[in-house]
Design a protein around this motif. Structure first.
Motif, PDB file in Angstrom:
ATOM      1  N   THR A   1       0.855  -1.184   0.000  1.00  0.00           N
ATOM      2  CA  THR A   1       0.000   0.000   0.000  1.00  0.00           C
ATOM      3  C   THR A   1       0.888   1.229   0.000  1.00  0.00           C
ATOM      4  O   THR A   1       1.741   1.395   0.880  1.00  0.00           O
ATOM      5  CB  THR A   1      -0.911   0.027   1.240  1.00  0.00           C
ATOM      6  N   LEU A   2       0.697   2.062  -0.992  1.00  0.00           N
ATOM      7  CA  LEU A   2       1.446   3.303  -1.102  1.00  0.00           C
ATOM      8  C   LEU A   2       0.513   4.468  -0.764  1.00  0.00           C
ATOM      9  O   LEU A   2      -0.656   4.460  -1.152  1.00  0.00           O
ATOM     10  CB  LEU A   2       1.999   3.472  -2.521  1.00  0.00           C
ATOM     11  N   ASN A   3       1.064   5.445  -0.050  1.00  0.00           N
ATOM     12  CA  ASN A   3       0.243   6.531   0.461  1.00  0.00           C
ATOM     13  C   ASN A   3       0.578   7.860  -0.192  1.00  0.00           C
ATOM     14  O   ASN A   3       1.737   8.130  -0.517  1.00  0.00           O
ATOM     15  CB  ASN A   3       0.465   6.678   1.974  1.00  0.00           C
ATOM     16  N   CYS A   4      -0.441   8.687  -0.319  1.00  0.00           N
ATOM     17  CA  CYS A   4      -0.269  10.011  -0.892  1.00  0.00           C
ATOM     18  C   CYS A   4      -1.220  10.965  -0.190  1.00  0.00           C
ATOM     19  O   CYS A   4      -2.436  10.760  -0.226  1.00  0.00           O
ATOM     20  CB  CYS A   4      -0.563   9.971  -2.385  1.00  0.00           C
ATOM     21  N   SER A   5      -0.680  11.990   0.467  1.00  0.00           N
ATOM     22  CA  SER A   5      -1.536  13.009   1.080  1.00  0.00           C
ATOM     23  C   SER A   5      -1.296  14.331   0.357  1.00  0.00           C
ATOM     24  O   SER A   5      -0.226  14.554  -0.211  1.00  0.00           O
ATOM     25  CB  SER A   5      -1.253  13.144   2.574  1.00  0.00           C
ATOM     26  N   TYR A   6      -2.284  15.195   0.387  1.00  0.00           N
ATOM     27  CA  TYR A   6      -2.153  16.444  -0.361  1.00  0.00           C
ATOM     28  C   TYR A   6      -2.773  17.609   0.399  1.00  0.00           C
ATOM     29  O   TYR A   6      -3.718  17.438   1.174  1.00  0.00           O
ATOM     30  CB  TYR A   6      -2.789  16.318  -1.753  1.00  0.00           C
TER      31      TYR A   6
ATOM     32  N   ALA B   1       9.866   7.148 -19.230  1.00  0.00           N
ATOM     33  CA  ALA B   1       8.751   8.068 -19.041  1.00  0.00           C
ATOM     34  C   ALA B   1       7.741   7.528 -18.042  1.00  0.00           C
ATOM     35  O   ALA B   1       7.365   6.361 -18.101  1.00  0.00           O
ATOM     36  CB  ALA B   1       8.052   8.311 -20.378  1.00  0.00           C
ATOM     37  N   PRO B   2       7.261   8.372 -17.119  1.00  0.00           N
ATOM     38  CA  PRO B   2       6.146   7.937 -16.272  1.00  0.00           C
ATOM     39  C   PRO B   2       4.930   7.597 -17.129  1.00  0.00           C
ATOM     40  O   PRO B   2       4.640   8.294 -18.108  1.00  0.00           O
ATOM     41  CB  PRO B   2       5.866   9.164 -15.396  1.00  0.00           C
ATOM     42  N   THR B   3       4.258   6.528 -16.759  1.00  0.00           N
ATOM     43  CA  THR B   3       3.044   6.139 -17.476  1.00  0.00           C
ATOM     44  C   THR B   3       1.846   6.254 -16.547  1.00  0.00           C
ATOM     45  O   THR B   3       1.933   5.961 -15.351  1.00  0.00           O
ATOM     46  CB  THR B   3       3.139   4.707 -18.025  1.00  0.00           C
ATOM     47  N   PHE B   4       0.736   6.668 -17.113  1.00  0.00           N
ATOM     48  CA  PHE B   4      -0.478   6.957 -16.354  1.00  0.00           C
ATOM     49  C   PHE B   4      -1.092   5.679 -15.799  1.00  0.00           C
ATOM     50  O   PHE B   4      -1.190   4.668 -16.499  1.00  0.00           O
ATOM     51  CB  PHE B   4      -1.468   7.651 -17.287  1.00  0.00           C
ATOM     52  N   LEU B   5      -1.511   5.736 -14.529  1.00  0.00           N
ATOM     53  CA  LEU B   5      -2.223   4.616 -13.916  1.00  0.00           C
ATOM     54  C   LEU B   5      -3.688   4.970 -13.661  1.00  0.00           C
ATOM     55  O   LEU B   5      -4.592   4.330 -14.185  1.00  0.00           O
ATOM     56  CB  LEU B   5      -1.558   4.226 -12.587  1.00  0.00           C
ATOM     57  N   PHE B   6      -3.916   5.987 -12.822  1.00  0.00           N
ATOM     58  CA  PHE B   6      -5.282   6.323 -12.419  1.00  0.00           C
ATOM     59  C   PHE B   6      -5.439   7.837 -12.276  1.00  0.00           C
ATOM     60  O   PHE B   6      -4.500   8.530 -11.922  1.00  0.00           O
ATOM     61  CB  PHE B   6      -5.631   5.727 -11.044  1.00  0.00           C
ATOM     62  N   MET B   7      -6.668   8.283 -12.528  1.00  0.00           N
ATOM     63  CA  MET B   7      -7.087   9.628 -12.149  1.00  0.00           C
ATOM     64  C   MET B   7      -8.302   9.483 -11.248  1.00  0.00           C
ATOM     65  O   MET B   7      -9.267   8.798 -11.621  1.00  0.00           O
ATOM     66  CB  MET B   7      -7.445  10.473 -13.380  1.00  0.00           C
ATOM     67  N   LEU B   8      -8.270  10.110 -10.082  1.00  0.00           N
ATOM     68  CA  LEU B   8      -9.339   9.995  -9.099  1.00  0.00           C
ATOM     69  C   LEU B   8      -9.916  11.378  -8.850  1.00  0.00           C
ATOM     70  O   LEU B   8      -9.185  12.325  -8.557  1.00  0.00           O
ATOM     71  CB  LEU B   8      -8.779   9.427  -7.785  1.00  0.00           C
TER      72      LEU B   8
ATOM     73  N   TYR C   1       6.664   5.071  -8.024  1.00  0.00           N
ATOM     74  CA  TYR C   1       5.244   5.408  -8.155  1.00  0.00           C
ATOM     75  C   TYR C   1       5.073   6.865  -7.714  1.00  0.00           C
ATOM     76  O   TYR C   1       5.442   7.253  -6.611  1.00  0.00           O
ATOM     77  CB  TYR C   1       4.372   4.468  -7.335  1.00  0.00           C
ATOM     78  N   LEU C   2       4.505   7.641  -8.623  1.00  0.00           N
ATOM     79  CA  LEU C   2       4.340   9.075  -8.402  1.00  0.00           C
ATOM     80  C   LEU C   2       2.866   9.400  -8.239  1.00  0.00           C
ATOM     81  O   LEU C   2       2.028   8.887  -8.983  1.00  0.00           O
ATOM     82  CB  LEU C   2       4.866   9.856  -9.608  1.00  0.00           C
ATOM     83  N   CYS C   3       2.562  10.253  -7.276  1.00  0.00           N
ATOM     84  CA  CYS C   3       1.217  10.791  -7.247  1.00  0.00           C
ATOM     85  C   CYS C   3       1.287  12.296  -7.438  1.00  0.00           C
ATOM     86  O   CYS C   3       2.307  12.931  -7.159  1.00  0.00           O
ATOM     87  CB  CYS C   3       0.445  10.406  -5.994  1.00  0.00           C
ATOM     88  N   ALA C   4       0.215  12.852  -7.968  1.00  0.00           N
ATOM     89  CA  ALA C   4       0.182  14.277  -8.286  1.00  0.00           C
ATOM     90  C   ALA C   4      -1.226  14.804  -8.084  1.00  0.00           C
ATOM     91  O   ALA C   4      -2.207  14.110  -8.343  1.00  0.00           O
ATOM     92  CB  ALA C   4       0.617  14.510  -9.731  1.00  0.00           C
ATOM     93  N   ALA C   5      -1.309  16.045  -7.622  1.00  0.00           N
ATOM     94  CA  ALA C   5      -2.601  16.709  -7.447  1.00  0.00           C
ATOM     95  C   ALA C   5      -2.795  17.731  -8.553  1.00  0.00           C
ATOM     96  O   ALA C   5      -1.854  18.442  -8.933  1.00  0.00           O
ATOM     97  CB  ALA C   5      -2.664  17.389  -6.085  1.00  0.00           C
ATOM     98  N   ASP C   6      -4.016  17.791  -9.047  1.00  0.00           N
ATOM     99  CA  ASP C   6      -4.349  18.745 -10.104  1.00  0.00           C
ATOM    100  C   ASP C   6      -5.365  19.747  -9.565  1.00  0.00           C
ATOM    101  O   ASP C   6      -6.412  19.351  -9.052  1.00  0.00           O
ATOM    102  CB  ASP C   6      -4.937  18.013 -11.304  1.00  0.00           C
ATOM    103  N   THR C   7      -5.030  21.021  -9.683  1.00  0.00           N
ATOM    104  CA  THR C   7      -5.977  22.061  -9.283  1.00  0.00           C
ATOM    105  C   THR C   7      -6.662  22.656 -10.505  1.00  0.00           C
ATOM    106  O   THR C   7      -7.471  23.561 -10.384  1.00  0.00           O
ATOM    107  CB  THR C   7      -5.268  23.175  -8.507  1.00  0.00           C
ATOM    108  N   GLY C   8      -6.296  22.171 -11.696  1.00  0.00           N
ATOM    109  CA  GLY C   8      -6.954  22.593 -12.922  1.00  0.00           C
ATOM    110  C   GLY C   8      -6.531  23.941 -13.444  1.00  0.00           C
ATOM    111  O   GLY C   8      -7.016  24.388 -14.480  1.00  0.00           O
TER     112      GLY C   8
ATOM    113  N   THR D   1       7.447   7.102  -4.479  1.00  0.00           N
ATOM    114  CA  THR D   1       7.805   5.936  -3.665  1.00  0.00           C
ATOM    115  C   THR D   1       8.527   4.956  -4.573  1.00  0.00           C
ATOM    116  O   THR D   1       7.990   4.546  -5.603  1.00  0.00           O
ATOM    117  CB  THR D   1       6.561   5.246  -3.082  1.00  0.00           C
ATOM    118  N   ARG D   2       9.746   4.602  -4.180  1.00  0.00           N
ATOM    119  CA  ARG D   2      10.518   3.624  -4.957  1.00  0.00           C
ATOM    120  C   ARG D   2      10.201   2.232  -4.418  1.00  0.00           C
ATOM    121  O   ARG D   2      10.513   1.924  -3.264  1.00  0.00           O
ATOM    122  CB  ARG D   2      12.015   3.901  -4.844  1.00  0.00           C
ATOM    123  N   LEU D   3       9.576   1.413  -5.257  1.00  0.00           N
ATOM    124  CA  LEU D   3       9.202   0.046  -4.871  1.00  0.00           C
ATOM    125  C   LEU D   3      10.146  -0.943  -5.535  1.00  0.00           C
ATOM    126  O   LEU D   3      10.351  -0.895  -6.748  1.00  0.00           O
ATOM    127  CB  LEU D   3       7.760  -0.254  -5.294  1.00  0.00           C
TER     128      LEU D   3
END
Lengths: 112, 110
Positions: free
Chosen positions: B20-25, B42-49, B87-94, B104-106
């Motif tokens: 389980t990898l965690n991401c807080s924003y 290149a980073p590849t897209f996994l999910f947009m929530l 694994y990278l997470c990112a926040a979008d404010t638009g 997180t390096r797994l």
């Protein structure tokens, strides 16, 4: 599939040289971005562009400039390369706000 | 200032484990949270929530967002060596650009 192409995979340059990193995307995306990626620091935004000839500073613009003369091409320029600019540089594009990025493969730049 | 924090920074597991990898924003005008996988290039897209509590799944990977507590998790079940990556997470404010966490390096060992 959208393709974002960075012209070089690896570059070695000397301190003081002017360096051009090129990025081209083929899907008519409005927005283009330059990040640098360093261990432990993640991706940090250098500059971005939301339209031709438009540019905006990111979080770490010092020592860099950019050019966007055509929609598909976004260039990052290091006016006088320094060793602390040794890094992985990632270009990305997206159609507009609320979309994810498509990334290029990255350019690993070493300044000696 | 917008901020995204990932934990742990690094993780070593054995094949078959679940991680389980965690991401807080903390961002203004939050729109979405994105996850990327970066192997050698290149980073590849996994999910947009965008919505709280709705799990997104792709094979052994799944992710969920909690907009009240301002975090997201990425789960990987039955890990394989091919899951080794950053694994990278990112926040979008638009309104500007994505704000990324440090990643997180797994590493999945055979």
């Amino acid at each position: 599939d959208v393709k974002v192409t960075q012209s070089s995979r690896y570059l070695v340059k000397r301190t003081g040289e002017k360096v051009f990193l090129e990025c081209v995307q083929d899907m008519d995306h409005e927005n283009m971005f330059w990040y640098r990626q360093d261990p432990g620091l993640g991706l940090r935004l250098i500059y971005f562009s939301y339209d031709v000839k438009m540019k905006e500073k990111g979080d770490i613009p010092e020592g860099y400039s950019v050019s966007r003369e055509k929609k598909e091409r976004f260039s990052l320029i290091l006016e006088s390369a320094s060793t602390n600019q040794t890094s992985m540089y990632l270009c990305a594009s997206r159609p507009g706000a609320n979309y994810g990025y498509t990334f290029g493969s990255g350019t690993r730049l070493t300044v000696v | 200032e917008d901020k995204v924090v990932q934990s742990p920074l690094s993780l070593v597991v054995h094949e078959g484990d679940t991680v389980t990898l965690n991401c807080s924003y903390e961002v203004t005008n939050f729109r979405s949270l994105l996850w990327y996988k970066q192997e050698k290039k290149a980073p590849t897209f996994l999910f947009m929530l965008t919505s709280s509590g709705i799990e997104k799944k792709s094979g052994r990977l799944s992710s969920i967002l909690d907009k009240k507590e301002l975090f997201s998790i990425l789960n990987i079940t039955a890990t394989q060596t091919g899951d080794s990556a950053i694994y990278l997470c990112a926040a979008d404010t638009g309104r500007r650009a994505l704000t990324f966490g440090s990643g997180t390096r797994l590493q999945v060992q055979p």
